[in-house]
Design an enzyme around this catalytic site. Sequence first.
Site, short mmCIF file in Angstrom:
data_model
loop_
_atom_site.label_atom_id
_atom_site.label_comp_id
_atom_site.label_asym_id
_atom_site.label_seq_id
_atom_site.Cartn_x
_atom_site.Cartn_y
_atom_site.Cartn_z
N ASP A 291 -20.89 -39.26 13.85
CA ASP A 291 -22.00 -38.78 14.67
C ASP A 291 -22.72 -37.60 14.02
OD1 ASP A 291 -21.15 -40.60 16.80
OD2 ASP A 291 -19.52 -39.19 17.14
N HIS B 194 -25.38 -46.14 14.89
CA HIS B 194 -26.49 -45.33 14.40
C HIS B 194 -27.61 -45.42 15.43
CE1 HIS B 194 -24.64 -44.65 10.61
NE2 HIS B 194 -24.85 -45.84 10.11
N PRO C 201 -19.07 -38.34 26.47
CA PRO C 201 -19.47 -37.03 25.95
C PRO C 201 -18.57 -36.63 24.79
CG PRO C 201 -18.36 -36.80 28.08
CD PRO C 201 -18.58 -38.26 27.86
N VAL D 152 -34.48 -30.96 11.75
CA VAL D 152 -34.91 -29.99 12.77
C VAL D 152 -35.39 -30.70 14.04
CG1 VAL D 152 -35.45 -28.18 11.12
CG2 VAL D 152 -37.20 -29.87 11.68
#
Length: 439
Positions: free
Chosen positions: A26, A54, A312, A426
């Site tokens: 991940d 992915h 999670p 970013v």
Amino acid sequence: MNIFEHSIKNVDKGNVVAIVGTQWGDEGKGKIIDILSKYSDITCRFNGGGNAGHTICVGNKKHALHLLPCGVLYENNINILGNCMVIHLKTLMKEINNLGNNILDRIYISEKAHILFDIHQEIDAIQETRKSKDGNAIGTTKKGIGPCYSTKASRIGIRMGSLRNFENFKKLYIKLIDNLMDLYNIKDYNKEEELNEFYTYHKILKDKIINIISYINKSIDSKKYILIEGANAAMLDIDLGTYPFVTSSSTTLGGIFSGLGIHHKKLNLVVGVVKSYLTRVGSGPFLTEQCNEIGEYLTKKGFEYGTTTNRPRRCGWLDLPMLFYVKYINCIDIINLTKLDVLSGLKEIYVCVDYKNKTTGELLERGSYPLEDEQLREYEPVYEKFEGWDEDITNCIEFDELPENAKKYVLTIESYIKTPIVWVGVGPTRDNTITRKFD
């Protein structure tokens, strides 16, 4: 940046670039693979199965891929599923149908890859339930990966090549399923229904199952650009990861050579993908885990939920001793640092720079790593603190546009691992990537 032309400019090797995950998966490998697939002729997956995932963001659309290489999103790209994969054909056909646009014309499957049947998934759930009663659950995805590799290692599994001759496949199938039903006391399993499904797969895929070793090596010799994408990540490697909390295949550099049948001298660049913080799915040791508001912040802001399971992910600070070890075992040349934007808004950011023995106070030698759970429990992380930043960095396109504290964070990682960080993620899309120059 056409990394293929850049990387082979002064190197007399093949035109082959490999992407490997450096943590517990991940890391965001999908995005850089997607970016580089634009320049490649062939994209190859060498290991694993539908337990990997992915997520590729193209504009406002998300593509979740579990078996297909990311090159399927480019019309000029041939995509190969390698020797060491375990393939659940129902999942594969669903992905192919979801993408449409004659995707099948650009896919080849190794005749040596193993077929993962529904019964493997049933066995996975049975085994995990048994382990959980003893408190030893691994936290698998229950996708049948381990059981399929078990039948492979036991030499009773069925390879994709057998599907080309359906009558022979049928005999092998009945023998395997009867064996597994007896072994795991499975009373109810619809063999006839599954065989009917596989007859359909036989008709659709028989001409797509090939000797990929010959195909790939001929392509390398003819100067085609080859991109290799790793599934899972280095610390989940069956031999080199945090055993037993690992996957069932070789996820590191060595797995490429058996997974695709290419010579190591043909590989001329290895890209390591590093998330700016650390995550893990399922059980297993995690020294820098933050079971607090920081962990919750990273989970929510980073949208850290599994592509395959939607569970999670456990979150924590970046672990540089682990990263240095992974650099060693993968011969990593350059780094793609991902999800730096997730750290925006934190007043303080911590990075683990050493492991200290709780009893002796000695620091762990750089490059080594205690892989067993009980060994890791002997150590505690030594942190270095960084000042955070509040700015939104998702629109930064040059490294110098980043806040000073963000640049310091990146450069510290680069200095520690002595490997250039070429890409800095970013944001979630292809365009949210800063490219730095490297020699």
